[in-house]
Design an enzyme around this catalytic site. Structure first.
Site, PDB file in Angstrom:
ATOM      1  N   HIS A  40       0.135  28.017  22.134  1.00  0.00           N
ATOM      2  CA  HIS A  40       0.675  27.427  23.354  1.00  0.00           C
ATOM      3  C   HIS A  40       0.800  28.412  24.513  1.00  0.00           C
ATOM      4  O   HIS A  40       1.184  28.026  25.615  1.00  0.00           O
ATOM      5  CB  HIS A  40       2.057  26.830  23.036  1.00  0.00           C
ATOM      6  CG  HIS A  40       2.474  25.734  23.943  1.00  0.00           C
ATOM      7  ND1 HIS A  40       3.634  25.781  24.707  1.00  0.00           N
ATOM      8  CD2 HIS A  40       1.894  24.554  24.238  1.00  0.00           C
ATOM      9  CE1 HIS A  40       3.746  24.669  25.407  1.00  0.00           C
ATOM     10  NE2 HIS A  40       2.711  23.909  25.154  1.00  0.00           N
TER      11      HIS A  40
ATOM     12  N   HIS B  75       6.111  20.135  34.114  1.00  0.00           N
ATOM     13  CA  HIS B  75       5.553  20.736  32.903  1.00  0.00           C
ATOM     14  C   HIS B  75       6.031  22.185  32.801  1.00  0.00           C
ATOM     15  O   HIS B  75       5.825  22.852  31.798  1.00  0.00           O
ATOM     16  CB  HIS B  75       4.019  20.684  32.942  1.00  0.00           C
ATOM     17  CG  HIS B  75       3.371  21.042  31.635  1.00  0.00           C
ATOM     18  ND1 HIS B  75       2.835  22.280  31.383  1.00  0.00           N
ATOM     19  CD2 HIS B  75       3.196  20.324  30.490  1.00  0.00           C
ATOM     20  CE1 HIS B  75       2.336  22.318  30.159  1.00  0.00           C
ATOM     21  NE2 HIS B  75       2.548  21.153  29.589  1.00  0.00           N
TER      22      HIS B  75
END
Length: 577
Positions: free
Chosen positions: A246, A483
């Site tokens: 990630h 986000h």
């Protein structure tokens, strides 16, 4: 310029009229994209055939992708096909070309110098002292020093383009930062087609590029092998099914082998850089060390360099050898942020590699809070902790299981107090409600960046007592979903920060680490990357934010969402997918 544009307009209009048919998408029926730019670039004959069958085409059962995907692609393609039909006269079309040329000329002049032939002259010097024209990325970097914290521009909110610290991806490739030699992109999701278009916009699409990615999109390797001879790539396959690659990091090397580093919250595809609020930190120019230096030279006061080397070495990949060399040979002495990363494995305190430990260690050593000397004075517990993320994992049946017992133990640490598993510090979570998403620019589709499971939320309804709505009216960003992931500690009057963490890590055990065990160890599943801003390293007592009453003569720390927070109403529900 006018005579040049007139001649260029005529040539371009003639070329447009003779333009050959667009190339067919190499993925054909296996195409998985939903990016309008992709459908403008490539032909999709099988979708066109479906559209010609009527408003409700029947998708064959033997198609390689889910039927719903094709229906969504059809809805994206329909207006594009309609727009491609000739509706303008030749005069209007030539005028459009002229306007586009003027726009390109204006854009180029903001990041370089436009020659008489209309080409951009790249700056030959990568020095931060190089002369740069207004609007260039180097000028933005200077204006945002010393924090170098930026947010993404949102096309649906034109006001964001006026913010001095708002950038697009192509700004990171601005020639004012230096002539690019090669670059490395470490990320989760990468749309290689979109990414190459960003490089192409700066005429850098043939420069060597290395990518590490964690989401194996269909036919991505085939696409790169077929169309991208300048790209080295590696798919990071996670051993743990609950883990995720990630991290979102970019390393840019210039012709003089100086480098810049970008730590971001954005994946590398269109929607992440245009539809959602993101954050990124851009390093100052990191010059190459003198010949004969060793890897320990040029260290940051925060230990950033050694931490970055340790992070890259966790991959154990030969493809990263040259990048490790670039980092080892760079001078990081001007970097003031601390690196926080997570990599799969079990970690103990005083060692980077686990967000829980690293954040707690940094705050225990460098975070100062006012001492409570009188009943009326603030004291550490009056400074609240804000956690803002785009996804939430399973935390257990009660707050004590992980949220307060592990995460808050880390986030509430400071110099006057060692990490405590039962901290009484206040914690507030900022996460969009269903109502926030419904009023987003794209309606319910605005929640595409918020993958919080409804089943998980039902098991931890207690978490809603901590939740606050997403609201960023002051920055004109409320209708663009966040986000970005950020964590900070704020003063009672909401005008000072004791620290600020920008990271890819969402509110989950996989990202931050499992509950800390009796031996002090904590296991982690995912790769994550973030930067910690601590006032101590910026020669400040605290960071002042936009609510400061004395902000006229002070340099403010960038802050995205509105304060005070807006709690969930009784009938509010967190957005879940």
């Amino acid at each position: 310029m006018d005579s040049f544009l007139k001649r260029k307009n005529t040539d371009q209009a003639d070329a447009e009229a003779k333009k050959p048919k667009r190339e067919e998408c190499p993925h054909k029926e296996r195409c998985y994209r939903k990016n309008p730019h992709h459908f403008k670039e490539f032909e999709h004959p099988f979708l066109i055939q479906l559209i010609e069958k009527g408003d409700t085409p029947e998708i064959p059962d033997n198609m390689p992708q889910p039927k719903q995907l094709y229906l969504e692609q059809i809805e994206i393609l329909k207006p594009i096909l309609a727009a491609q039909k000739p509706k303008e006269t030749e005069k209007k079309r030539v005028e459009t070309v002229k306007n586009n040329m003027e726009s390109v000329a204006s854009s180029s002049s903001s990041c370089g110098k436009v020659s008489k032939k209309g080409k951009t002259t790249i700056f030959t010097s990568t020095s931060e002292e190089a002369t740069c024209s207004p609007g260039s990325m180097l000028e933005k970097l200077k204006k945002n020093a010393p924090y170098n914290l930026f947010f993404t521009t949102i096309p649906k909110s034109q006001s964001t383009f006026k913010e001095v610290n708002s950038v697009s991806f192509t700004d990171l490739l601005c020639p004012s930062l230096g002539p690019l030699k090669c670059s490395l992109q470490i990320n989760f999701m990468i749309d290689i087609d979109w990414l190459l278009k960003q490089y192409k916009a700066r005429d850098l699409h043939q420069k060597p590029l290395t990518i590490l990615y964690g989401d194996d999109w269909p036919d991505m390797i085939e696409f790169m092998n077929r169309f991208c001879p300048n790209i080295k790539h590696h798919f990071v396959k996670m051993k743990d099914p609950f883990g995720c690659h990630h991290s979102k990091v970019g390393i840019y090397v210039y012709e003089d082998e100086s480098i810049r580093l970008v730590v971001s919250t954005a994946n590398l595809y269109y929607e992440d850089w245009n539809n959602y609020n993101q954050g990124l930190w851009l390093s100052p120019r990191l010059p190459k060390l003198p010949q004969g230096s060793n890897a320990k030279d040029g260290e940051s006061i925060t230990g950033f360099k050694s931490d970055l080397i340790a992070y890259l070495e966790t991959y154990k990949l030969s493809i990263l050898k040259e990048w490790l060399d670039y980092v080892k040979n760079a001078d990081f002495s001007q970097v003031r942020v601390a690196l926080v990363y997570s990599a799969p494995g079990k970690y103990y305190p005083k060692k980077n590699g686990n967000h829980l430990h690293r954040v707690g260690d940094l705050l225990s050593k460098y975070c100062s809070l006012p001492a409570k000397t009188t009943p009326q004075s603030e004291g550490p517990l009056s400074w609240g902790i804000l956690a803002q993320a785009s996804s939430i994992g399973s935390m257990g049946k009660t707050p004590a299981d992980w949220l307060r017992g592990s995460l808050l133990r880390s986030l509430a640490s400071h110099k006057q107090s060692s990490p405590s598993s039962n901290s009484a510090a206040t914690l507030n979570i900022v996460y969009p409600s269903v109502d926030n998403v419904a009023h987003g620019y794209f309606g319910l589709q605005s929640g595409g960046c918020l993958p919080y499971s409804k089943a998980t939320n039902e098991k931890q309804r207690w978490l809603q007592d901590y939740m606050h709505q997403w609201k960023a009216d002051e920055k004109h960003r409320t209708r663009a979903m966040p986000h970005i992931k950020s964590y900070c500690r704020i003063s009672p009057n909401l005008n000072k920060l004791a620290y600020f963490l920008l990271t890819s890590a969402n509110l989950s055990k996989s990202a931050w680490g499992n509950p800390i065990q009796k031996d002090g160890g904590s296991s982690i599943r995912s790769y994550e990357m973030g930067v910690m801003f601590l006032p101590n390293f910026f020669d400040e007592e605290y960071f002042k934010i936009n609510n400061s009453t004395d902000n006229k003569n002070s340099h403010l720390f960038p802050f995205m969402y509105d304060l005070p927070l807006t709690p969930y109403k009784k009938d509010d529900y967190p957005w879940c997918n």
